[in-house]
Design a protein around this motif. Structure first.
Motif, mmCIF file in Angstrom:
data_model
loop_
_atom_site.group_PDB
_atom_site.id
_atom_site.type_symbol
_atom_site.label_atom_id
_atom_site.label_comp_id
_atom_site.label_asym_id
_atom_site.label_seq_id
_atom_site.Cartn_x
_atom_site.Cartn_y
_atom_site.Cartn_z
ATOM 1 N N UNK A 1 11.561 4.759 2.990
ATOM 2 C CA UNK A 1 11.957 4.836 4.549
ATOM 3 C C UNK A 1 12.601 3.867 4.991
ATOM 4 N N UNK A 2 13.281 4.138 6.189
ATOM 5 C CA UNK A 2 14.059 3.173 6.699
ATOM 6 C C UNK A 2 13.509 1.840 7.301
ATOM 7 N N UNK A 3 13.941 0.974 7.673
ATOM 8 C CA UNK A 3 13.242 -0.281 8.214
ATOM 9 C C UNK A 3 12.620 -0.069 9.533
ATOM 10 N N UNK A 4 11.319 -0.565 9.567
ATOM 11 C CA UNK A 4 10.680 -0.250 11.000
ATOM 12 C C UNK A 4 10.089 1.064 10.836
ATOM 13 N N UNK A 5 10.093 1.811 9.589
ATOM 14 C CA UNK A 5 9.514 3.194 9.675
ATOM 15 C C UNK A 5 7.820 2.913 9.660
ATOM 16 N N UNK A 6 7.266 2.039 8.942
ATOM 17 C CA UNK A 6 5.847 1.911 9.039
ATOM 18 C C UNK A 6 5.170 1.843 7.477
ATOM 19 N N UNK A 7 6.443 1.612 6.553
ATOM 20 C CA UNK A 7 5.903 1.476 5.123
ATOM 21 C C UNK A 7 4.610 0.691 4.496
ATOM 22 N N UNK A 8 4.748 -0.434 5.151
ATOM 23 C CA UNK A 8 3.644 -1.524 5.119
ATOM 24 C C UNK A 8 2.486 -0.844 5.703
ATOM 25 N N UNK A 9 2.345 -0.361 6.820
ATOM 26 C CA UNK A 9 1.348 0.348 7.617
ATOM 27 C C UNK A 9 0.731 1.347 6.898
ATOM 28 N N UNK A 10 1.440 2.412 6.193
ATOM 29 C CA UNK A 10 1.128 3.469 5.448
ATOM 30 C C UNK A 10 0.147 2.899 4.156
ATOM 31 N N UNK A 11 0.831 1.859 3.692
ATOM 32 C CA UNK A 11 0.140 1.404 2.514
ATOM 33 C C UNK A 11 -1.271 0.861 3.008
ATOM 34 N N UNK A 12 -1.202 -0.184 4.235
ATOM 35 C CA UNK A 12 -2.563 -0.679 4.483
ATOM 36 C C UNK A 12 -3.367 0.479 4.798
ATOM 37 N N UNK A 13 -3.142 1.607 5.130
ATOM 38 C CA UNK A 13 -4.016 2.828 5.468
ATOM 39 C C UNK A 13 -4.533 3.627 4.198
ATOM 40 N N UNK A 14 -3.656 3.223 3.123
ATOM 41 C CA UNK A 14 -4.167 4.182 2.136
ATOM 42 C C UNK A 14 -4.684 3.042 0.766
ATOM 43 N N UNK A 15 -4.118 2.066 0.622
ATOM 44 C CA UNK A 15 -4.558 1.169 -0.620
ATOM 45 C C UNK A 15 -6.014 0.565 -0.422
ATOM 46 N N UNK A 16 -6.573 0.148 -1.531
ATOM 47 C CA UNK A 16 -7.900 -0.519 -1.483
ATOM 48 C C UNK A 16 -7.401 -1.847 -2.076
ATOM 49 N N UNK A 17 -8.445 -2.871 -1.981
ATOM 50 C CA UNK A 17 -8.334 -4.319 -2.449
ATOM 51 C C UNK A 17 -8.164 -4.273 -3.894
ATOM 52 N N UNK A 18 -8.528 -3.304 -4.634
ATOM 53 C CA UNK A 18 -8.375 -3.102 -5.959
ATOM 54 C C UNK A 18 -6.905 -2.762 -6.711
ATOM 55 N N UNK A 19 -6.241 -2.240 -5.499
ATOM 56 C CA UNK A 19 -4.998 -1.729 -5.804
ATOM 57 C C UNK A 19 -3.718 -2.795 -5.761
ATOM 58 N N UNK A 20 -2.655 -2.588 -6.461
ATOM 59 C CA UNK A 20 -1.765 -3.646 -6.578
ATOM 60 C C UNK A 20 -0.550 -3.237 -5.550
ATOM 61 N N UNK A 21 -0.235 -4.118 -4.611
ATOM 62 C CA UNK A 21 0.730 -3.803 -3.473
ATOM 63 C C UNK A 21 1.971 -4.740 -3.855
ATOM 64 N N UNK A 22 3.026 -4.019 -4.135
ATOM 65 C CA UNK A 22 4.443 -4.700 -4.109
ATOM 66 C C UNK A 22 5.334 -4.557 -2.972
ATOM 67 N N UNK A 23 5.338 -5.740 -1.871
ATOM 68 C CA UNK A 23 5.810 -5.573 -0.740
ATOM 69 C C UNK A 23 6.982 -6.883 -0.633
ATOM 70 N N UNK A 24 8.030 -6.651 -0.548
ATOM 71 C CA UNK A 24 9.176 -7.580 -0.537
ATOM 72 C C UNK A 24 8.697 -8.584 0.606
ATOM 73 N N UNK A 25 8.502 -7.848 1.974
ATOM 74 C CA UNK A 25 8.456 -8.867 2.863
ATOM 75 C C UNK A 25 7.150 -9.691 2.890
#
Length: 146
Positions: free
Chosen positions: A7-31
């Motif tokens: 998605x574009x910058x500022x769309x809420x990609x990181x927020x989407x991940x925070x709403x769906x991922x769990x502590x056991x998951x792997x998150x690769x977020x450049x920022x």
């Protein structure tokens, strides 16, 4: 499962991940990676070229390793504008591509309010590619309250 969040910058990609991922998951977020590697007080989104050089290499290594684990854990990868080669690789891995796009007007306002001015050009490129059929919205996912 591999989730590629685009998605574009500022769309809420990181927020989407925070709403769906769990502590056991792997998150690769450049920022997030850049913040982890930057000195105290670093900006959330305005990274130096030197820092980005290191972070991009670390991201490549992280993606490569995480791809080996998608059968055991969920991997969430932010890739703002994946090109055809990357999309083909994600398809081979049976990734779920999630497009987070609350709409161009919302994105442009968020970028104007919270990002460096150069990011407007990235927004323009993302929406141009989107309109030309290079990507299709999968979700109109709203992100956090801005």
């Amino acid at each position: 499962m591999l989730y590629v969040i685009t998605g574009p910058p500022g769309a809420g990609k990181s927020s989407w991940i925070r709403a769906h991922a769990t502590a056991r998951d792997i998150v690769i977020d450049l920022d997030l990676m850049a913040l982890a590697m930057a000195g105290p007080g670093a900006s959330d989104h305005d990274h130096s070229p030197e820092l980005l050089r290191v972070v991009y290499r670390a991201r490549q290594a992280a993606v490569h390793e995480a791809e080996q684990l998608v059968d055991r854990v969920d991997v969430y990868l932010i890739h703002t504008m994946p090109q055809a080669k990357a999309l083909a690789r994600y398809r081979r891995l049976r990734a779920r591509i999630v497009v987070v796009d609350p709409g161009e007007a919302v994105v442009r306002q968020r970028v104007a309010d919270m990002r460096q001015p150069e990011m407007q050009a990235v927004v323009t490129r993302w929406y141009r590619a989107h309109r030309e059929g290079q990507s299709r919205a999968v979700t109109g996912q709203a992100s956090r309250d801005w």
